[in-house]
Scaffold this motif. Structure first.
Motif, PDB file in Angstrom:
ATOM      1  N   GLY A 100       7.917  -1.827   7.570  1.00 13.29           N
ATOM      2  CA  GLY A 100       6.693  -1.261   7.031  1.00 13.29           C
ATOM      3  C   GLY A 100       6.350   0.083   7.647  1.00 13.29           C
ATOM      4  O   GLY A 100       5.964   1.027   6.965  1.00 13.29           O
ATOM      5  N   LEU A 101       6.491   0.169   8.980  1.00 18.38           N
ATOM      6  CA  LEU A 101       6.123   1.448   9.605  1.00 18.38           C
ATOM      7  C   LEU A 101       7.040   2.561   9.139  1.00 18.38           C
ATOM      8  O   LEU A 101       6.617   3.705   8.964  1.00 18.38           O
ATOM      9  CB  LEU A 101       6.085   1.330  11.131  1.00 18.38           C
ATOM     10  CG  LEU A 101       7.365   1.390  11.972  1.00 18.38           C
ATOM     11  CD1 LEU A 101       7.886   2.793  12.176  1.00 18.38           C
ATOM     12  CD2 LEU A 101       7.082   0.764  13.337  1.00 18.38           C
ATOM     13  N   ASN A 104       5.836   3.754   5.907  1.00 19.07           N
ATOM     14  CA  ASN A 104       4.635   4.581   6.086  1.00 19.07           C
ATOM     15  C   ASN A 104       4.970   5.941   6.694  1.00 19.07           C
ATOM     16  O   ASN A 104       4.348   6.954   6.356  1.00 19.07           O
ATOM     17  CB  ASN A 104       3.600   3.833   6.923  1.00 19.07           C
ATOM     18  CG  ASN A 104       2.919   2.735   6.121  1.00 19.07           C
ATOM     19  OD1 ASN A 104       2.863   2.820   4.891  1.00 19.07           O
ATOM     20  ND2 ASN A 104       2.415   1.723   6.787  1.00 19.07           N
ATOM     21  N   PHE A 132      -4.485  -0.427   9.373  1.00 18.39           N
ATOM     22  CA  PHE A 132      -3.286  -0.650  10.193  1.00 18.39           C
ATOM     23  C   PHE A 132      -2.073  -0.197   9.399  1.00 18.39           C
ATOM     24  O   PHE A 132      -1.829  -0.668   8.297  1.00 18.39           O
ATOM     25  CB  PHE A 132      -3.121  -2.127  10.580  1.00 18.39           C
ATOM     26  CG  PHE A 132      -1.937  -2.334  11.494  1.00 18.39           C
ATOM     27  CD1 PHE A 132      -2.053  -2.154  12.864  1.00 18.39           C
ATOM     28  CD2 PHE A 132      -0.682  -2.668  10.977  1.00 18.39           C
ATOM     29  CE1 PHE A 132      -0.945  -2.304  13.703  1.00 18.39           C
ATOM     30  CE2 PHE A 132       0.418  -2.820  11.810  1.00 18.39           C
ATOM     31  CZ  PHE A 132       0.284  -2.643  13.175  1.00 18.39           C
ATOM     32  N   HIS A 133      -1.313   0.730   9.997  1.00 15.06           N
ATOM     33  CA  HIS A 133      -0.128   1.239   9.285  1.00 15.06           C
ATOM     34  C   HIS A 133       1.154   1.098  10.093  1.00 15.06           C
ATOM     35  O   HIS A 133       2.212   1.518   9.606  1.00 15.06           O
ATOM     36  CB  HIS A 133      -0.340   2.706   8.901  1.00 15.06           C
ATOM     37  CG  HIS A 133      -1.469   2.917   7.931  1.00 15.06           C
ATOM     38  ND1 HIS A 133      -1.455   2.400   6.649  1.00 15.06           N
ATOM     39  CD2 HIS A 133      -2.651   3.575   8.049  1.00 15.06           C
ATOM     40  CE1 HIS A 133      -2.576   2.745   6.016  1.00 15.06           C
ATOM     41  NE2 HIS A 133      -3.321   3.452   6.847  1.00 15.06           N
ATOM     42  N   GLU A 186      -4.642   1.141   2.883  1.00 17.81           N
ATOM     43  CA  GLU A 186      -4.164  -0.150   2.396  1.00 17.81           C
ATOM     44  C   GLU A 186      -5.067  -0.558   1.235  1.00 17.81           C
ATOM     45  O   GLU A 186      -6.296  -0.479   1.362  1.00 17.81           O
ATOM     46  CB  GLU A 186      -4.288  -1.206   3.491  1.00 17.81           C
ATOM     47  CG  GLU A 186      -3.460  -0.964   4.736  1.00 17.81           C
ATOM     48  CD  GLU A 186      -4.080  -1.664   5.947  1.00 17.81           C
ATOM     49  OE1 GLU A 186      -4.839  -0.999   6.702  1.00 17.81           O
ATOM     50  OE2 GLU A 186      -3.828  -2.860   6.139  1.00 17.81           O
ATOM     51  N   GLU A 191      -4.450  -6.379   8.760  1.00 16.47           N
ATOM     52  CA  GLU A 191      -4.731  -6.566  10.190  1.00 16.47           C
ATOM     53  C   GLU A 191      -6.206  -6.298  10.493  1.00 16.47           C
ATOM     54  O   GLU A 191      -6.775  -6.856  11.423  1.00 16.47           O
ATOM     55  CB  GLU A 191      -3.860  -5.630  11.040  1.00 16.47           C
ATOM     56  CG  GLU A 191      -2.358  -5.771  10.814  1.00 16.47           C
ATOM     57  CD  GLU A 191      -1.858  -7.177  11.006  1.00 16.47           C
ATOM     58  OE1 GLU A 191      -2.050  -7.720  12.089  1.00 16.47           O
ATOM     59  OE2 GLU A 191      -1.265  -7.736  10.061  1.00 16.47           O
ATOM     60  N   ASP A 219      -0.805   1.870   0.886  1.00 15.86           N
ATOM     61  CA  ASP A 219       0.038   1.012   1.719  1.00 15.86           C
ATOM     62  C   ASP A 219      -0.091  -0.424   1.204  1.00 15.86           C
ATOM     63  O   ASP A 219      -1.116  -1.072   1.389  1.00 15.86           O
ATOM     64  CB  ASP A 219      -0.437   1.141   3.177  1.00 15.86           C
ATOM     65  CG  ASP A 219       0.339   0.252   4.149  1.00 15.86           C
ATOM     66  OD1 ASP A 219       1.053  -0.655   3.692  1.00 15.86           O
ATOM     67  OD2 ASP A 219       0.196   0.465   5.368  1.00 15.86           O
ATOM     68  N   GLN A 222       1.465  -5.219   3.177  1.00 17.63           N
ATOM     69  CA  GLN A 222       1.025  -6.616   3.342  1.00 17.63           C
ATOM     70  C   GLN A 222       0.505  -7.224   2.041  1.00 17.63           C
ATOM     71  O   GLN A 222       0.750  -8.385   1.741  1.00 17.63           O
ATOM     72  CB  GLN A 222      -0.050  -6.708   4.434  1.00 17.63           C
ATOM     73  CG  GLN A 222      -0.375  -8.118   4.822  1.00 17.63           C
ATOM     74  CD  GLN A 222      -1.149  -8.251   6.138  1.00 17.63           C
ATOM     75  OE1 GLN A 222      -1.991  -9.120   6.270  1.00 17.63           O
ATOM     76  NE2 GLN A 222      -0.873  -7.429   7.127  1.00 17.63           N
ATOM     77  N   LYS A 248       7.632  -6.071   4.254  1.00 18.98           N
ATOM     78  CA  LYS A 248       7.311  -7.494   4.423  1.00 18.98           C
ATOM     79  C   LYS A 248       7.936  -8.410   3.359  1.00 18.98           C
ATOM     80  O   LYS A 248       9.093  -8.753   3.440  1.00 18.98           O
ATOM     81  CB  LYS A 248       5.808  -7.680   4.486  1.00 18.98           C
ATOM     82  CG  LYS A 248       5.212  -7.208   5.822  1.00 18.98           C
ATOM     83  CD  LYS A 248       3.810  -7.710   6.000  1.00 18.98           C
ATOM     84  CE  LYS A 248       3.140  -7.230   7.268  1.00 18.98           C
ATOM     85  NZ  LYS A 248       3.410  -8.035   8.442  1.00 18.98           N
TER      86      LYS A 248
HETATM   87  C1  PLP Z   1      -0.510  -2.802   5.869  1.00 19.89           C
HETATM   88  C2  PLP Z   1       0.593  -2.710   6.868  1.00 19.89           C
HETATM   89  N1  PLP Z   1       1.283  -1.565   6.964  1.00 19.89           N
HETATM   90  C3  PLP Z   1       2.296  -1.448   7.835  1.00 19.89           C
HETATM   91  C4  PLP Z   1       2.655  -2.469   8.672  1.00 19.89           C
HETATM   92  C5  PLP Z   1       3.788  -2.293   9.646  1.00 19.89           C
HETATM   93  O1  PLP Z   1       4.901  -3.002   9.202  1.00 19.89           O
HETATM   94  P1  PLP Z   1       6.103  -3.320  10.203  1.00 19.89           P
HETATM   95  O2  PLP Z   1       5.600  -4.282  11.216  1.00 19.89           O
HETATM   96  O3  PLP Z   1       7.172  -3.900   9.310  1.00 19.89           O
HETATM   97  O4  PLP Z   1       6.519  -2.026  10.803  1.00 19.89           O
HETATM   98  C6  PLP Z   1       1.959  -3.679   8.605  1.00 19.89           C
HETATM   99  C7  PLP Z   1       2.305  -4.787   9.508  1.00 19.89           C
HETATM  100  O5  PLP Z   1       1.551  -5.696   9.722  1.00 19.89           O
HETATM  101  C8  PLP Z   1       0.905  -3.790   7.679  1.00 19.89           C
HETATM  102  O6  PLP Z   1       0.188  -4.922   7.572  1.00 19.89           O
END
Ligand code: PLP
Length: 398
Positions: A100-101, A104, A132-133, A186, A191, A219, A222, A248
């Protein structure tokens, strides 16, 4: 329950004292043979539950054929998954990564280059309180949580923070910050405590982004991939983003990330602008394709909406008149139950009772079960969790 010793693993997580050994559907078993009902889904990852009878042989077949090649070469499965994501989202192109990161990070880079390409030398991105990203330096800078950021300064510059669902605050940014090039949020904060963008707010954002020539970047790491009962949560608002990071649930447990773009953003990256060694490897692509195929064939979006509604109704019934329960919110199988006090200890209590859950934003119980969860399992989740919450709230507030 006894905690397995882990002297060599870095202590970045506060773990519960169990280790899971195997799973089937929405059930998992620990190494002592105890059974749990999984209402966490690996934090919105295990879309198809565990050991899905059609996913497993497909992945076994793929592993026996080709796990990884390289982005030096064409990867036909990338085109297949990209085309499917574009069909489902109405967008036009995808880039693949592994988390996810990373998705982003790609979005942030796209926004900055979009700015540079139109002559904005110091581009800024609007981000949100409680967002949360991710935990890379750029994504934790975009994150709206000082606990995640503490100890990692200096943070990346170029982010302007506003409260969610506050159009006046965005209007102020529009009037005072000429370098803004994108809005990044998001669709439903995970989170941060299951906080949904109001659908009208998203429609307003789409309009403002069109008027200002900004990118709208949603985003859906999730809340996407069917969790709310639509393929992507923003589809409830009837809008389309320009950039949509995913991860995810897309691979049902195989690491995968994607950033899916519409025409305004899809051409921003050219050769050499971005890349990822593992991104788009055949195993991850096959996992994505099989996940979406099975979701479609088995009607899992409708299931997410139906079982999600049953769960919500069940909790509303169980908690009606209980003052410590402030709100039950969310969409489909992304549910938050906000209590009037920090409730992290419920994690361990639920685990002891045979239920896997999460607590986020200190006082919000979060449920993210696999999308295959049945109505019967939904009723079991309510039956296991409700007495624990009532008991917890009956003890004096700390
Ligand atoms: C909305 C959102 N973006 C990004 C991430 C980050 O994803 P990752 O843990 O796969 O890097 C998360 C993780 O919880 C998330 O909920």
């Amino acid at each position: 329950m006894t905690a397995p010793a882990e002297p060599h693993v870095m202590k970045t997580y506060g773990r519960l004292p169990i280790a899971l050994s195997h799973g089937r559907g929405c059930r998992v078993w620990d190494t002592d043979g105890r059974e749990y009902l999984d209402a966490l889904g690996g934090i919105a990852v295990n879309t198809l539950g565990h050991a899905h009878p059609r996913l497993v042989p497909a992945l076994q077949e793929q592993i026996g054929r080709l796990i990884h090649s390289s982005n030096y070469y064409h990867v036909p499965l990338q085109e297949q998954l990209a085309a499917k994501l574009c069909e489902l989202s109405g967008l036009s192109n995808a880039f693949f990564c592994s988390t996810g990161l990373e998705a982003n990070e790609a979005a942030i880079k796209i926004a900055r280059k979009f700015g540079h390409d139109k002559g904005v030398e110091h581009p800024e991105i609007v981000v949100y309180e409680a967002a949360f990203h991710g935990r890379s330096i750029a994504t934790l800078s975009a994150t709206g949580n000082t606990k995640v950021q503490a100890g990692f300064g200096p943070l990346v510059e170029g982010f302007v923070r506003v409260p969610l669902n506050d159009l006046a605050a965005l209007d102020e940014v529009r009037r005072t910050r000429p370098n803004v090039v994108a809005v990044f949020l998001e669709t439903i904060q995970g989170e941060g405590g299951i906080n949904a963008s109001r659908w009208e707010y998203l429609q307003d954002l789409r309009r403002v982004c069109n008027d200002q020539d900004w990118l709208l970047m949603l985003d859906e790491v999730q809340c996407g991939i069917g969790r709310t009962g639509k393929w992507f949560a923003h589809q409830w608002a009837g809008i389309q983003p320009d950039v949509m990071p995913l991860a995810k649930g897309l691979g049902s447990g195989v690491p995968i990330g994607a950033v899916v773009c519409g025409p305004k953003a899809a051409g921003v990256f050219g050769p050499g602008n971005h890349g990822s060694t593992f991104g788009g490897n055949p195993l991850a692509m096959r996992a994505g394709i099989e996940t979406l195929t099975i979701m479609e064939a088995d009607g899992l979006l409708a299931n997410a909406a139906e079982v999600g509604a049953l769960l919500k109704a069940g909790f509303e019934r169980e908690f009606s008149g209980i003052a410590g329960v402030k709100e039950i919110r969310g969409a489909g199988l992304m549910i938050g139950i906000e209590l009037d006090r920090p409730c992290g200890e419920l994690l361990g209590r639920a685990c002891e009772a045979g239920l896997l859950i999460s607590v986020t934003a200190e006082s919000v119980i979060r449920l993210l079960p696999p999308l295959i969860v049945t109505a019967e399992e939904g009723a079991q989740i309510v039956a296991l969790l409700a007495p624990l919450v009532r008991q917890f709230l009956a003890s004096p507030k700390p």
